[in-house]
Design a protein around this motif. Structure first.
Motif, PDB file in Angstrom:
ATOM      1  N   PRO A  58      -0.281  11.135 -42.547  1.00 34.97           N
ATOM      2  CA  PRO A  58       0.875  11.974 -42.212  1.00 34.97           C
ATOM      3  C   PRO A  58       2.136  11.130 -42.016  1.00 34.97           C
ATOM      4  CG  PRO A  58      -1.038  12.653 -40.942  1.00 34.97           C
ATOM      5  CD  PRO A  58      -1.418  11.373 -41.645  1.00 34.97           C
ATOM      6  N   PRO A  59       3.272  11.627 -42.486  1.00 36.97           N
ATOM      7  CA  PRO A  59       4.516  10.856 -42.363  1.00 36.97           C
ATOM      8  C   PRO A  59       4.822  10.386 -40.950  1.00 36.97           C
ATOM      9  CG  PRO A  59       4.852  12.714 -43.829  1.00 36.97           C
ATOM     10  CD  PRO A  59       3.480  12.873 -43.254  1.00 36.97           C
ATOM     11  N   LEU A  60       4.540  11.220 -39.946  1.00 33.74           N
ATOM     12  CA  LEU A  60       4.854  10.820 -38.575  1.00 33.74           C
ATOM     13  C   LEU A  60       4.078   9.583 -38.137  1.00 33.74           C
ATOM     14  CD1 LEU A  60       5.162  14.192 -36.617  1.00 33.74           C
ATOM     15  CD2 LEU A  60       6.967  12.524 -37.041  1.00 33.74           C
ATOM     16  N   LEU A  61       2.826   9.491 -38.537  1.00 33.22           N
ATOM     17  CA  LEU A  61       2.032   8.316 -38.174  1.00 33.22           C
ATOM     18  C   LEU A  61       2.544   7.068 -38.889  1.00 33.22           C
ATOM     19  CD1 LEU A  61      -1.667   9.588 -38.014  1.00 33.22           C
ATOM     20  CD2 LEU A  61      -0.088   9.113 -36.135  1.00 33.22           C
ATOM     21  N   SER A  62       2.956   7.239 -40.146  1.00 35.88           N
ATOM     22  CA  SER A  62       3.496   6.102 -40.897  1.00 35.88           C
ATOM     23  C   SER A  62       4.769   5.575 -40.250  1.00 35.88           C
ATOM     24  CB  SER A  62       3.779   6.522 -42.347  1.00 35.88           C
ATOM     25  OG  SER A  62       2.589   6.828 -43.027  1.00 35.88           O
ATOM     26  N   VAL A  63       5.654   6.481 -39.821  1.00 38.48           N
ATOM     27  CA  VAL A  63       6.904   6.059 -39.197  1.00 38.48           C
ATOM     28  C   VAL A  63       6.640   5.484 -37.801  1.00 38.48           C
ATOM     29  CG1 VAL A  63       9.250   6.754 -38.580  1.00 38.48           C
ATOM     30  CG2 VAL A  63       8.137   7.813 -40.541  1.00 38.48           C
ATOM     31  N   SER A  64       5.590   5.970 -37.152  1.00 39.40           N
ATOM     32  CA  SER A  64       5.190   5.390 -35.868  1.00 39.40           C
ATOM     33  C   SER A  64       4.801   3.921 -36.041  1.00 39.40           C
ATOM     34  CB  SER A  64       4.020   6.177 -35.281  1.00 39.40           C
ATOM     35  OG  SER A  64       3.561   5.587 -34.088  1.00 39.40           O
ATOM     36  N   LEU A  69       6.445   7.580 -28.945  1.00 36.33           N
ATOM     37  CA  LEU A  69       6.969   8.950 -28.978  1.00 36.33           C
ATOM     38  C   LEU A  69       6.623   9.650 -30.299  1.00 36.33           C
ATOM     39  CD1 LEU A  69      10.502   8.448 -27.344  1.00 36.33           C
ATOM     40  CD2 LEU A  69       8.468   9.520 -26.325  1.00 36.33           C
ATOM     41  N   LEU A  70       6.692   8.941 -31.411  1.00 35.39           N
ATOM     42  CA  LEU A  70       6.344   9.546 -32.704  1.00 35.39           C
ATOM     43  C   LEU A  70       4.861   9.887 -32.770  1.00 35.39           C
ATOM     44  CD1 LEU A  70       8.510   7.300 -35.038  1.00 35.39           C
ATOM     45  CD2 LEU A  70       8.751   9.775 -34.768  1.00 35.39           C
ATOM     46  N   TYR A  71       4.036   9.047 -32.169  1.00 30.79           N
ATOM     47  CA  TYR A  71       2.596   9.337 -32.142  1.00 30.79           C
ATOM     48  C   TYR A  71       2.334  10.601 -31.308  1.00 30.79           C
ATOM     49  CZ  TYR A  71      -2.406   8.850 -31.373  1.00 30.79           C
ATOM     50  OH  TYR A  71      -3.757   9.089 -31.325  1.00 30.79           O
ATOM     51  N   ILE A  72       3.026  10.721 -30.194  1.00 25.85           N
ATOM     52  CA  ILE A  72       2.882  11.921 -29.347  1.00 25.85           C
ATOM     53  C   ILE A  72       3.345  13.166 -30.105  1.00 25.85           C
ATOM     54  CG2 ILE A  72       3.746  13.072 -27.261  1.00 25.85           C
ATOM     55  CD1 ILE A  72       3.886  10.267 -25.955  1.00 25.85           C
TER      56      ILE A  72
END
Length: 404
Positions: free
Chosen positions: A287-293, A395-398
């Motif tokens: 997922p994009p959010l995990l990558s940016v995290s 925060l991105l992981y959350i």
């Protein structure tokens, strides 16, 4: 070869856009050296340099807003070509001005036109490619841009000392060439009302056509706004490579600083070229959010270590680490944004979201310049970037957990 296959099967227009980005980045001579130029050639002090660097970044804001609106109403292609041509013209004229203090203001005007063009290439790719394929398309575009960037700063670094004018001429000419490529080979991608009606039912939930004002539509997407604010803090950290790192190189290496900084920026480009395909392959299903995290983790390590090093080979290692973070971010941020953008608001969302997230990048040099003027050290700036990066990652992981 198997890894390169990740880019096969994309629309031919995506390859044209990527070639145009390569040419543009190949001639991106001016901005990487703007800090050196203002302090060395125009003899500005640190806070004034920070102010002009910030203004050159802030200048993207009004241009982006105007370009986004024009792109949604009149078309992505024609708006892009006109704005890029005008941006190139501003930089080209700078080559005739020697070391005039009018020059920084022309660069700021160029930033306005570049800002207007910036959301339009992203909108073109989003128009051309369905969501599941966008990570590949954005990755290719990013890779092509950085392939040019791996070469451009080295050339600019060699020209900087004795042939400064050629930096401005080369930047302007390559901008003209890239714009011409888009004008000749890309058809207008903006969907008309009939196109929207045909595909609206098969679009992702948050990509369906919306009615109302931009602010109303945007407020319906709180996760996108939260994401943008977190990315703003990551961008504050990333902006330090063009300001604080510049100053650190001058402080440690003196007159050789500009050339060595060019090598670091070339290293950045080379790492992107070598690792983007590999990272894209490894994260296609992440997922994009995990990558940016993950970007935050690599930023914390790469920029944080700069507080403790003085040997040039360690600067190379630092650049490799934070560039990996850059790849995680650059190949996923636009993909996340596109999934939350209504089809009839694409250019405007691609304008306003980078403005929010880009606030950190724009303010970073100015805030750092003020801090340095008031007694903070370069090492303290790097320690701050470590903590900001780490917090953004958490925060991105959350957020990813909440969205699931």
């Amino acid at each position: 070869m198997k890894k390169i296959n990740v880019y096969r099967g994309l629309p031919k227009e995506v390859y044209i856009i990527s070639i145009a980005r390569f040419i543009n980045s190949l001639g991106n001579f001016v901005f990487p050296f703007i800090t050196f130029f203002l302090s060395d050639k125009l003899n500005m002090n640190e806070d004034k340099v920070g102010y002009f660097v910030m203004m050159s970044m802030v200048s993207y804001v009004p241009g982006s807003i105007i370009g986004g609106r024009l792109g949604d109403f009149f078309g992505r292609k024609i708006t892009y070509v006109i704005c890029q041509m005008l941006a190139g013209l501003c930089v080209f004229i700078c080559g005739f001005l020697n070391y005039s203090h009018i020059l920084p203001w022309l660069l700021i005007l160029s930033g306005v036109f570049n800002g207007a063009a910036r959301p339009l290439l992203t909108s073109m790719i989003t128009d051309l490619v369905v969501y599941k394929e966008r990570k590949r398309a954005f990755s290719l575009s990013y890779l092509a841009g950085n392939l040019g960037f791996a070469i451009g700063p080295v050339v600019a670094g060699l020209l900087y000392k004795n042939y400064t004018r050629l930096i401005f001429f080369g930047d302007g000419i390559t901008t003209f060439l890239a714009s011409t490529l888009i004008f000749v080979f890309i058809k207008e991608t903006k969907p008309n009302k009939e196109d929207i009606h045909k595909i609206n039912d098969i679009l992702e939930k948050n990509e369906k056509e919306e009615k109302g004002l931009l602010i109303t539509v945007l407020l319906k997407r709180p996760f996108l706004l939260i994401f943008s604010v977190i990315i703003a803090f990551q961008n504050f950290v990333y902006s330090q490579h063009s300001f604080t790192l510049n100053l650190q190189m001058q402080e440690i290496f003196g007159v050789e600083g500009a050339k060595l900084y060019g090598i670091l920026m070339a290293t950045n480009g080379i790492v992107v070229v070598v690792l983007t395909i590999i990272i894209t392959n490894l994260t296609l299903n992440l997922p994009p959010l995990l990558s940016v995290s993950l970007c935050g983790i690599f930023f914390a390590l790469g920029f944080g270590m700069l507080a403790y090093i003085k040997l040039f080979y360690l600067f190379i290692i630092s650049t490799v680490i934070w560039t990996i973070g850059e790849i995680f971010s650059a190949t996923n941020v636009d993909s996340y944004i596109s999934k939350h953008t209504p089809i009839n608001f694409r250019s405007r969302f691609n304008a306003i979201i980078p403005i929010i997230s880009g606030t950190g990048y724009a303010l970073g040099p100015y805030i750092s310049g003020i801090c340095l003027k008031n007694g903070s050290t370069i090492n303290q700036i790097w320690i701050l970037t470590f903590y900001i990066s780490l917090i953004s990652s958490i925060l991105l992981y959350i957020q990813h957990k909440f969205e699931k």
